[in-house]
Every structure is written in C-alpha cells, then in structure tokens.
Design an enzyme around this catalytic site. Sequence first.
Site, PDB file in Angstrom:
ATOM      1  N   CYS A 218     -11.934   2.884   0.031  1.00 12.10           N
ATOM      2  CA  CYS A 218     -10.783   3.242   0.646  1.00 12.10           C
ATOM      3  C   CYS A 218     -10.222   2.426   1.839  1.00 12.10           C
ATOM      4  O   CYS A 218     -11.133   2.190   2.476  1.00 12.10           O
ATOM      5  CB  CYS A 218     -10.839   4.785   1.204  1.00 12.10           C
ATOM      6  SG  CYS A 218      -9.340   5.632   1.952  1.00 12.10           S
TER       7      CYS A 218
ATOM      8  N   ASP B  71       0.918  -1.351  -0.020  1.00 10.13           N
ATOM      9  CA  ASP B  71       0.092   0.016   0.129  1.00 10.13           C
ATOM     10  C   ASP B  71       0.835   1.206  -0.034  1.00 10.13           C
ATOM     11  O   ASP B  71       1.923   1.231   0.545  1.00 10.13           O
ATOM     12  CB  ASP B  71      -0.839  -0.048   1.248  1.00 10.13           C
ATOM     13  CG  ASP B  71      -1.854   1.210   1.157  1.00 10.13           C
ATOM     14  OD1 ASP B  71      -2.572   1.486   0.084  1.00 10.13           O
ATOM     15  OD2 ASP B  71      -1.933   1.853   2.266  1.00 10.13           O
ATOM     16  N   SER B  72       0.247   2.345  -0.536  1.00  9.10           N
ATOM     17  CA  SER B  72       1.154   3.597  -0.274  1.00  9.10           C
ATOM     18  C   SER B  72       1.319   3.931   0.983  1.00  9.10           C
ATOM     19  O   SER B  72       2.242   4.879   1.426  1.00  9.10           O
ATOM     20  CB  SER B  72       0.304   4.660  -1.060  1.00  9.10           C
ATOM     21  OG  SER B  72      -1.161   4.769  -0.666  1.00  9.10           O
TER      22      SER B  72
ATOM     23  N   CYS C  28      -3.554  -0.578  -2.326  1.00  7.26           N
ATOM     24  CA  CYS C  28      -3.829   0.868  -2.486  1.00  7.26           C
ATOM     25  C   CYS C  28      -4.778   0.847  -3.853  1.00  7.26           C
ATOM     26  O   CYS C  28      -4.484   0.384  -4.890  1.00  7.26           O
ATOM     27  CB  CYS C  28      -2.291   1.469  -3.003  1.00  7.26           C
ATOM     28  SG  CYS C  28      -2.230   3.050  -3.573  1.00  7.26           S
ATOM     29  N   ASN C  29      -5.972   1.713  -3.581  1.00  6.72           N
ATOM     30  CA  ASN C  29      -6.726   2.017  -4.441  1.00  6.72           C
ATOM     31  C   ASN C  29      -6.131   2.728  -5.909  1.00  6.72           C
ATOM     32  O   ASN C  29      -6.561   2.240  -6.776  1.00  6.72           O
ATOM     33  CB  ASN C  29      -7.886   2.895  -3.908  1.00  6.72           C
ATOM     34  CG  ASN C  29      -8.952   2.296  -3.023  1.00  6.72           C
ATOM     35  OD1 ASN C  29      -9.764   1.552  -3.926  1.00  6.72           O
ATOM     36  ND2 ASN C  29      -8.788   2.169  -1.904  1.00  6.72           N
TER      37      ASN C  29
ATOM     38  N   GLU D 182      -7.465   8.301  10.846  1.00  7.33           N
ATOM     39  CA  GLU D 182      -6.244   8.404  11.468  1.00  7.33           C
ATOM     40  C   GLU D 182      -6.227   8.865  12.876  1.00  7.33           C
ATOM     41  O   GLU D 182      -5.241   8.640  13.508  1.00  7.33           O
ATOM     42  CB  GLU D 182      -5.443   8.953  10.524  1.00  7.33           C
ATOM     43  CG  GLU D 182      -5.113   8.511   9.105  1.00  7.33           C
ATOM     44  CD  GLU D 182      -4.182   9.028   8.420  1.00  7.33           C
ATOM     45  OE1 GLU D 182      -3.372   9.955   8.559  1.00  7.33           O
ATOM     46  OE2 GLU D 182      -3.879   8.414   7.278  1.00  7.33           O
TER      47      GLU D 182
ATOM     48  N   HIS E 197      -8.978   3.078   4.239  1.00 11.96           N
ATOM     49  CA  HIS E 197      -8.903   3.637   5.678  1.00 11.96           C
ATOM     50  C   HIS E 197     -10.371   3.359   6.278  1.00 11.96           C
ATOM     51  O   HIS E 197     -10.673   3.575   7.530  1.00 11.96           O
ATOM     52  CB  HIS E 197      -9.006   5.195   5.803  1.00 11.96           C
ATOM     53  CG  HIS E 197      -7.477   5.743   5.805  1.00 11.96           C
ATOM     54  ND1 HIS E 197      -6.461   5.195   4.560  1.00 11.96           N
ATOM     55  CD2 HIS E 197      -6.728   6.208   6.683  1.00 11.96           C
ATOM     56  CE1 HIS E 197      -5.521   5.704   5.189  1.00 11.96           C
ATOM     57  NE2 HIS E 197      -5.508   6.524   6.290  1.00 11.96           N
TER      58      HIS E 197
ATOM     59  N   TYR F  93      -0.460   8.452  -3.065  1.00 14.63           N
ATOM     60  CA  TYR F  93      -0.292   8.321  -4.527  1.00 14.63           C
ATOM     61  C   TYR F  93      -1.180   8.925  -5.467  1.00 14.63           C
ATOM     62  O   TYR F  93      -1.136   9.279  -6.720  1.00 14.63           O
ATOM     63  CB  TYR F  93      -0.379   6.676  -4.853  1.00 14.63           C
ATOM     64  CG  TYR F  93       0.928   5.945  -4.642  1.00 14.63           C
ATOM     65  CD1 TYR F  93       1.960   6.405  -3.895  1.00 14.63           C
ATOM     66  CD2 TYR F  93       1.045   4.479  -5.186  1.00 14.63           C
ATOM     67  CE1 TYR F  93       2.976   5.479  -3.642  1.00 14.63           C
ATOM     68  CE2 TYR F  93       2.079   3.839  -4.746  1.00 14.63           C
ATOM     69  CZ  TYR F  93       3.135   4.256  -4.009  1.00 14.63           C
ATOM     70  OH  TYR F  93       4.264   3.693  -3.927  1.00 14.63           O
ATOM     71  N   GLY F  94      -2.371   9.188  -4.695  1.00 20.68           N
ATOM     72  CA  GLY F  94      -3.876   9.707  -5.572  1.00 20.68           C
ATOM     73  C   GLY F  94      -3.585  10.868  -6.361  1.00 20.68           C
ATOM     74  O   GLY F  94      -4.091  11.196  -7.220  1.00 20.68           O
TER      75      GLY F  94
END
Lengths: 260, 260
Positions: free
Chosen positions: B184, B7-8, B71-72, B150, B186, B39-40
């Site tokens: 996502c 993942d990023s 990672c999306n 987060e 998260h 990365y988005g």
Amino acid sequence: MTIGVFDSGVGGLTVLRAVHRRLPEVGTAYLGDTARVPYGTRSKETVTRYALNAARLLVERESLGALVVACNTASALALDALRDKLDVPVIGVVEPTAARAVSESKNGRIGIIGTPGTIHSGAYEREVRRLNPEAQTFARACPLFVPLAEEGWTSGDDEIARLIAERYLAPFREDGIDTLILGCTHYPLLEGIIEQTLPNVVLADAAEAVAAALELEPSARPEKTPLRRYYVTDVPKGFRLVAERFLGREIEELLEVDLG
Amino acid sequence: MTIGVFDSGVGGLTVLRAVHRRLPEVGTAYLGDTARVPYGTRSKETVTRYALNAARLLVERESLGALVVACNTASALALDALRDKLDVPVIGVVEPTAARAVSESKNGRIGIIGTPGTIHSGAYEREVRRLNPEAQTFARACPLFVPLAEEGWTSGDDEIARLIAERYLAPFREDGIDTLILGCTHYPLLEGIIEQTLPNVVLADAAEAVAAALELEPSARPEKTPLRRYYVTDVPKGFRLVAERFLGREIEELLEVDLG
C-alpha cells in the site's frame, strides 16, 4: 408499510438496529450502496444522483411508509432533492440528531465528531445554530474511529481504542462541552469507549434520534409478520461479519442489486 | 521527457518521493484522482475506465517518457488495458515490489500487508508465486494503517502507532517471514514503526522498487530545469498538509483538473 433505510455502506445498520429496538413490529428494508461507498469524497451532484437512484430502487421494490437517509453525506447534500422527488416522508440524520443535542445541552456547549467530510461540511454546526443561535459548537474529525469500529476493536478494555479516544476527545474537556453529537453512523459502536473517555457528557446519537423521529411517523405501523430485507450493491469479502457487528443480529435475507 | 505518476489519491506521493530521491533531475507530473478515491471498492471495469481516463490526461498534457501506476488497485486490475492503449512504457507497483521481495528473501517466507481490497485481490501472492513457485506467502489486511499515516501518527514513540503495529504484525513472527511486502502506498510513512515491530524482517517497499525500475527506463533522462507538476481531481480541505507529509517536501504547483 415498510420503513426504508438507505446508507452509502454498512454504517446505517446502527440506525436500523435502533429502529428494530424501538419499533420491533415494523417491517424494514435496508439499502447499502456498498459498491459506491464512501460518498464523503464526492460532489453534491454525484451524491444527489446516487441517493435518488438508491431511493428509487427502494420505492419501486418496497411499499415504503417513510425513508430514512442514514448517510451523513447524503443527509447534508441530497435531502432537499429527495424530498422534492419522492412521495414518501424523508428523514435525514442531521436534523433529529442536532435537535436532540440542543435539547439535551444545559450549558449550550456542544461537541461534534464525524468523518473529515462531515466535519468540513459544517452541516451539524449550522443545524445546531439554527435551533439555538446562542449555542457554541466545537467540531473535530476522528478518522481512525471508522476503521476501529469496522475492526471491532471497540471494547472498553481495548488499549488501542482507549488511547485513540483519549487523543481525539481530550480537547473537548478543555472546551467544557456537556453534549457530544456522534455525527457518523459508525460511532454508536464506540459509545462505550466514548462515555468512558468523557464520562460527564451526554451523547447525541443519530441512531436513537432517528428511531425516535420515526415513532412519530403515522406510517410506521406494526405488522403481524414484519419483513426485514437487506439490499446491497456489492458484497465485499467479510461483509456479513462487519454488517452483523453493526446490526447486532443476523442478516436473514441479503440481496445484491445493481444500481448501474 | 517527463515521468508521469498516477494514483487514486495522495498515497502515490510516497512513490514520487522515492523517484525524486533517485532521479532528482528528471521532470515529473503527478495525477491524484482525489475526487474518485478510493478505487479499492470499485469493479474492474470502473477502475479500468478511471485509470485510462486519468492516464490520457497526463499523456495529453505532458510529454511522458513513462507512466508509473502507483495505485495498487489500478496496478492489479488495469495494467494490461493501460499497456494496450497507451504508447508509453507503463510500470505498476505489484511486479517490481514482488520481484524485490523474492530477491531479498532467503527463506522463501514472505509476508504481505495492504488494504482489505489489495489483500483480497491476491495480486501480490500470485506475482510472488509466479516468480518463485516454492515461496510461501502470508497476507494480512491492516485497515488502520492508512488513517494512521494520514493523521501523521507515525513516530516510533507514538504509543497508538506502536500498539496497532504490534497487533497487526505480531502474527508474522509466528509465520517466520524474513521479508514483508508493503502493499500500500501509504505504508512507507510507517516504515520506522514496522521495522521496530519486526526488526529482523526486510521491508519491500513499492516506492523504492518502482524508483529502481524507473532508473532502467531509457526515457528517464535528466533535464536542466526539471518541472514538478501536481494534478488532482479534487482538493479536499487539509489536502496540502497531508500531501506534503507524504511527499516529504513542498508542492510547488497544484492544478485542479476535471476528469468528468
């Protein structure tokens, strides 16, 4: 002569807005490195390379009288390199904002809010203590403030904004601060809600502090037809809406450039 | 054989958590490219380069049976390149999650939430329509959900979380969706609050969908003493706290690596 304002993204437009307000007859060129935002998570070497790269584009394209580094991360990590390599005066956000806070504070108890990266860097605390070794600082990261500002949920009537501000800022009441440094270019959009939450605290805002510092620059001379140009390295969807919210006016000329 | 999860940043730990839950005896190696997150905002070329670079490190260090791209953005932009260049099966998040949503939905009205980058990419909408051309999709970006997760402000009693979820999700009631894609990594942390806000909607969560897809991989074989290793490209302050919140358990072995 044009005043260059450089930021990693849209946040620096709040600084530009203050420059426009204070020096309406000075030409400005903004560069937002929107393709490589945010800088906060990158190494000192990378931030310095990006910042030099961006600053050089402004120097090549515009006849710069001074360069404002509106990005907190670049101000904290790359200011010496920029001053070393460029022939124009370079103004960061940390020094003038900390200076303003120190001169405003009566009790020497100064709060600092910013992104996690800025708070962990300790840049504002060091600068405050350099200016006043007796000062006591209280620093807190407020990660939800940036998306809140970008969403435009910033009105004093907005219950979400009110509750988030209360949760982040209430501890500053216990700390007894009389001055709060807004250590992130996004935060001037939240000034109303922050004042409402901490009504007896003076806010030291980078945008105003930098614009005041610029007034002292001899190169910031009025022009008959001041140009306002906006360079970005990427134009994400919805960019103009967010950017104009930060700038507080229409963006006339938006140019996409490639920094490689 | 080890299952690699890339993942990023920290978000993919929610996928790893689901893998641990479903396949407790399989060894896993996680790589979070925390130095280059997010990365988005980057171009397809850059995302592909970063993802290949990261995937190769896992392939060199671990004896991988399969690689999960949690990672999306990398799933949407770099999956073909990864499948082309690597000799292990590569599983992204978009395909299994969209498939799960399509199979769960009874009325064909499917909501999608994600970061602005994921929503604007249209990746989930395309995949849903590919699987069911009759489906109707309703997509909304929820920029405050990532910092909310987060911060750990995710409890159903948290007034801020409740109000933010209500503001973002209420329009889906009007749309009449019966299934919502959590686009996502998260968002599984917000599952409780999302369910509370949209009680009659089935949530299609990448973590569960990917873990289910992995169960079908012949290489995902149990081991006597399954190792769990965690690589990151940067360890920002407070990283472990946030990471363990996402993973739901202690991180035994955290290794910092340099991807250049």
